[in-house]
Design a protein around this motif. Structure first.
Motif, mmCIF file in Angstrom:
data_model
loop_
_atom_site.group_PDB
_atom_site.id
_atom_site.type_symbol
_atom_site.label_atom_id
_atom_site.label_comp_id
_atom_site.label_asym_id
_atom_site.label_seq_id
_atom_site.Cartn_x
_atom_site.Cartn_y
_atom_site.Cartn_z
ATOM 1 N N PHE A 407 0.839 -1.189 0.000
ATOM 2 C CA PHE A 407 0.000 0.000 0.000
ATOM 3 C C PHE A 407 0.877 1.243 0.000
ATOM 4 O O PHE A 407 1.960 1.242 0.591
ATOM 5 C CB PHE A 407 -0.898 0.017 1.240
ATOM 6 N N PRO A 408 0.433 2.318 -0.631
ATOM 7 C CA PRO A 408 1.208 3.566 -0.593
ATOM 8 C C PRO A 408 1.383 4.058 0.841
ATOM 9 O O PRO A 408 0.495 3.886 1.677
ATOM 10 C CB PRO A 408 0.349 4.541 -1.398
ATOM 11 N N VAL A 409 2.513 4.669 1.121
ATOM 12 C CA VAL A 409 2.773 5.262 2.434
ATOM 13 C C VAL A 409 2.760 6.781 2.270
ATOM 14 O O VAL A 409 3.491 7.334 1.453
ATOM 15 C CB VAL A 409 4.124 4.796 3.001
ATOM 16 N N VAL A 410 1.913 7.448 3.058
ATOM 17 C CA VAL A 410 1.750 8.892 2.922
ATOM 18 C C VAL A 410 2.098 9.576 4.241
ATOM 19 O O VAL A 410 2.247 8.937 5.278
ATOM 20 C CB VAL A 410 0.298 9.245 2.528
ATOM 21 N N ASP A 411 2.203 10.901 4.174
ATOM 22 C CA ASP A 411 2.439 11.696 5.387
ATOM 23 C C ASP A 411 1.231 11.596 6.302
ATOM 24 O O ASP A 411 0.086 11.469 5.853
ATOM 25 C CB ASP A 411 2.684 13.157 5.004
ATOM 26 N N PHE A 412 1.480 11.636 7.607
ATOM 27 C CA PHE A 412 0.419 11.441 8.596
ATOM 28 C C PHE A 412 -0.635 12.554 8.533
ATOM 29 O O PHE A 412 -1.748 12.392 9.013
ATOM 30 C CB PHE A 412 1.034 11.388 9.998
ATOM 31 N N HIS A 413 -0.301 13.686 7.926
ATOM 32 C CA HIS A 413 -1.229 14.823 7.855
ATOM 33 C C HIS A 413 -1.800 15.016 6.449
ATOM 34 O O HIS A 413 -2.348 16.083 6.139
ATOM 35 C CB HIS A 413 -0.536 16.097 8.327
ATOM 36 N N THR A 414 -1.691 13.998 5.613
ATOM 37 C CA THR A 414 -2.225 14.077 4.249
ATOM 38 C C THR A 414 -3.738 14.278 4.282
ATOM 39 O O THR A 414 -4.453 13.550 4.969
ATOM 40 C CB THR A 414 -1.905 12.787 3.466
ATOM 41 N N PRO A 415 -4.273 15.280 3.541
ATOM 42 C CA PRO A 415 -5.723 15.516 3.545
ATOM 43 C C PRO A 415 -6.483 14.421 2.798
ATOM 44 O O PRO A 415 -5.929 13.731 1.939
ATOM 45 C CB PRO A 415 -5.870 16.866 2.829
ATOM 46 N N GLY A 428 -6.713 -0.667 -2.230
ATOM 47 C CA GLY A 428 -7.798 -0.437 -1.289
ATOM 48 C C GLY A 428 -7.446 0.283 -0.010
ATOM 49 O O GLY A 428 -8.320 0.481 0.833
ATOM 50 N N ALA A 429 -6.170 0.665 0.179
ATOM 51 C CA ALA A 429 -5.790 1.290 1.447
ATOM 52 C C ALA A 429 -4.506 2.088 1.282
ATOM 53 O O ALA A 429 -3.800 1.965 0.272
ATOM 54 C CB ALA A 429 -5.605 0.220 2.525
ATOM 55 N N VAL A 430 -4.225 2.921 2.287
ATOM 56 C CA VAL A 430 -2.936 3.630 2.363
ATOM 57 C C VAL A 430 -2.411 3.499 3.785
ATOM 58 O O VAL A 430 -3.178 3.314 4.732
ATOM 59 C CB VAL A 430 -3.070 5.119 1.988
ATOM 60 N N LEU A 431 -1.099 3.586 3.927
ATOM 61 C CA LEU A 431 -0.438 3.498 5.233
ATOM 62 C C LEU A 431 0.239 4.828 5.565
ATOM 63 O O LEU A 431 0.516 5.641 4.678
ATOM 64 C CB LEU A 431 0.615 2.393 5.228
ATOM 65 N N SER A 432 0.505 5.020 6.858
ATOM 66 C CA SER A 432 1.251 6.197 7.283
ATOM 67 C C SER A 432 1.927 5.917 8.612
ATOM 68 O O SER A 432 1.465 5.079 9.400
ATOM 69 C CB SER A 432 0.318 7.405 7.421
ATOM 70 N N LEU A 433 3.011 6.622 8.858
ATOM 71 C CA LEU A 433 3.737 6.535 10.127
ATOM 72 C C LEU A 433 3.401 7.738 10.984
ATOM 73 O O LEU A 433 3.452 8.880 10.516
ATOM 74 C CB LEU A 433 5.249 6.509 9.864
ATOM 75 N N ASP A 434 3.028 7.484 12.252
ATOM 76 C CA ASP A 434 2.777 8.614 13.142
ATOM 77 C C ASP A 434 4.095 9.140 13.704
ATOM 78 O O ASP A 434 5.185 8.637 13.360
ATOM 79 C CB ASP A 434 1.800 8.222 14.259
ATOM 80 N N ASP A 435 4.017 10.133 14.561
ATOM 81 C CA ASP A 435 5.230 10.776 15.087
ATOM 82 C C ASP A 435 6.075 9.831 15.929
ATOM 83 O O ASP A 435 7.273 10.043 16.105
ATOM 84 C CB ASP A 435 4.833 12.002 15.927
ATOM 85 N N ALA A 436 5.434 8.763 16.451
ATOM 86 C CA ALA A 436 6.171 7.793 17.275
ATOM 87 C C ALA A 436 6.756 6.658 16.447
ATOM 88 O O ALA A 436 7.367 5.741 16.986
ATOM 89 C CB ALA A 436 5.242 7.225 18.353
ATOM 90 N N GLY A 437 6.538 6.709 15.118
ATOM 91 C CA GLY A 437 7.082 5.673 14.247
ATOM 92 C C GLY A 437 6.201 4.449 14.099
ATOM 93 O O GLY A 437 6.664 3.412 13.610
ATOM 94 N N ASN A 438 4.929 4.550 14.488
ATOM 95 C CA ASN A 438 4.003 3.428 14.357
ATOM 96 C C ASN A 438 3.188 3.554 13.067
ATOM 97 O O ASN A 438 2.739 4.653 12.719
ATOM 98 C CB ASN A 438 3.041 3.385 15.550
ATOM 99 N N TYR A 439 3.009 2.405 12.393
ATOM 100 C CA TYR A 439 2.223 2.403 11.166
ATOM 101 C C TYR A 439 0.729 2.397 11.481
ATOM 102 O O TYR A 439 0.266 1.791 12.446
ATOM 103 C CB TYR A 439 2.544 1.175 10.317
#
Length: 453
Positions: A407-415, A428-439
């Motif tokens: 799945f594509p990985v995007v910035d945690f603040h992507t609109p 069917g989905a996208v992933l992102s890493l939060d500030d703590a490094g969790n997907y």
């Protein structure tokens, strides 16, 4: 006994309803003339019946005849009701941008519907205007009602809509707000009201992509103004004969997005389940609210019912695909899930059967696949279904053997508007890493649910 002889006798005398929440900061009183209370669920019932009656009086429509019209749906419904009662046949041409519900409704009342392309010039032989004219010439004993240039259209509103509003407001109306399409409603209603009180302001609401606003301001038919729009029921790429611009004081343009969003607000905040043009009408007023005084009495005409737009304006996915829903970020969606934030993953060495069990247990359709080096790929319920269906023994195979792209990985603040371009049938989905490094994962259904709140 208080009875009606037929359905046509129920047309008109629709209620005037005060708006309370959306317009709480608008100076003056804002009232909605809610014309979906007509039997065909739109204001077009008024002019459709009038066009038929005038045609009968003039001998243009004879017993057993066929009514032909180009319509976005509502005029066709009014004509179809008249045809059912009076014994006529109907053939309607419409455009491919109109909702399927409108076409199905017309067919339900016995009409034949011909779908024509939207993005062609009015005089193109494929346009729904041209096809209607051609059919009227070819079919014996037929009548082309031509709502655009048939002055019985505006006469219906001069005789009914205007007098009703005048009576319902005790003559206190100061502003009439109405979307502008064929010109019949805004012109006929305005003509009556201006005769009663020339000081009444008439504001016509247009859509970007229509040439009416430019024509009103300059008298110029500028085709450079014309471009495709998804708003339905108003706006034009020519100027119908029903217009009398002298009774209109101002034209205001509204975007497709703003009109759609406001229609949804009307349903949720005022309990008025209206069509696209009602949202645009009110949005136009909101854009002009600074021109109003506390003593003003404003009447907005809401043309039709929301049931004809359930696959469009009231469909989250349709709104999402066009970027019409209020923007939220990936982070907002994840935060909104609360305790359901745990990301379910699987390693490539596990079996397909293990993956299926995880999907069942957590009621999910998409699982990212991680190995020791990080994100490797993904698996999906739809992808596994196809593989299991063709080879039942694959349940014992490893996840690695049925791996799908990551799945594509995007910035945690992507609109959300950006997410909507990444989530599709293949992905069917996208992933992102939060500030703590969790997907975290966001799926199509997460986005739709978030937008519905």
């Amino acid at each position: 006994m208080d009875i009606k002889n037929n359905i046509l006798e129920t047309i008109g005398n629709t209620p005037l309803i005060k708006l309370n929440k959306i317009t709480k900061d608008v100076p003056g009183m804002v009232l909605a003339k809610v014309d979906y209370f007509n039997p065909g669920n739109s204001i077009k019932d008024r002019m459709a019946l009038k066009m038929v009656e005038v045609a009968e009086q003039e001998g243009k429509l004879k017993p057993g005849g066929t009514i032909i019209e180009c319509t976005s749906g509502n005029t066709g419904m009014g004509l179809a009701l008249a045809a059912v009662v009076k014994g006529y046949k109907c053939i309607f041409t419409t455009t491919d941008k109109q909702s399927k519900e409108k076409m199905d409704i017309l067919k339900a009342v016995g009409a034949e519907v011909i779908v024509c392309p939207t993005n062609v010039e009015p005089d193109d032989p494929r346009s729904y205007y041209s096809v209607a004219r051609k059919l009227a010439k070819e079919i014996p004993n037929s009548f082309h009602s031509n709502q655009y240039d048939n002055l019985a259209n505006r006469l219906a509103h001069y005789e009914t809509t205007g007098p009703e509003i005048w009576k319902q407001t005790d003559g206190k109306i100061t502003h009439l707000i109405c979307t502008a399409g064929t010109g019949g409603t805004v012109t006929g209603t305005a003509q009556f009201l201006k005769e009663k009180n020339p000081a009444i302001q008439v504001w016509a609401i247009d859509v970007f992509g229509s040439l009416l606003t430019k024509y009103f301001k300059t008298g110029e038919m500028d085709m450079n103004e014309v471009h495709p729009y998804v708003s339905e029921g108003f706006g034009e790429d020519f100027v119908p004969d029903n217009y009398d611009m002298s009774v209109i004081d101002h034209f205001e343009q509204v975007t497709d997005k703003d009109g759609a969003v406001m229609a949804r607000r009307l349903a949720r905040e005022e309990g008025l389940f209206c069509g696209y043009s009602a949202g645009s009408c009110l949005q136009g007023l909101m854009q002009l609210k600074n021109r109003l005084k506390p003593t003003d009495v404003v009447v907005c005409i809401f043309h039709d019912h929301g049931s004809r737009y359930v696959a469009k304006v009231y469909n989250d996915q349709w709104m999402l695909e066009r970027g019409f829903l209020d923007v939220k970020s990936f982070r907002d969606i994840v935060s909104g899930r609360g305790s359901q934030n745990k990301l379910i993953t699987i390693t490539p060495q596990r079996t397909v059967a293990d993956a299926v069990e995880l999907m069942k247990k957590y009621d999910i359709e998409h699982i990212p696949v991680f190995n020791g080096n990080g994100l490797l790929g993904s698996i999906s319920e739809s992808g596994l279904f196809q593989k299991v269906f063709s080879n039942p023994d694959i349940k014992n195979a490893t996840v690695e053997s049925v791996l799908e792209p990551a799945f594509p990985v995007v910035d945690f603040h992507t609109p959300v508007e950006k997410l909507s371009t990444l989530i599709n049938r293949e992905n069917g989905a996208v992933l992102s890493l939060d500030d703590a490094g969790n997907y975290h994962i966001v799926t199509k259904y997460d986005v739709i649910q978030a937008m519905g709140k």
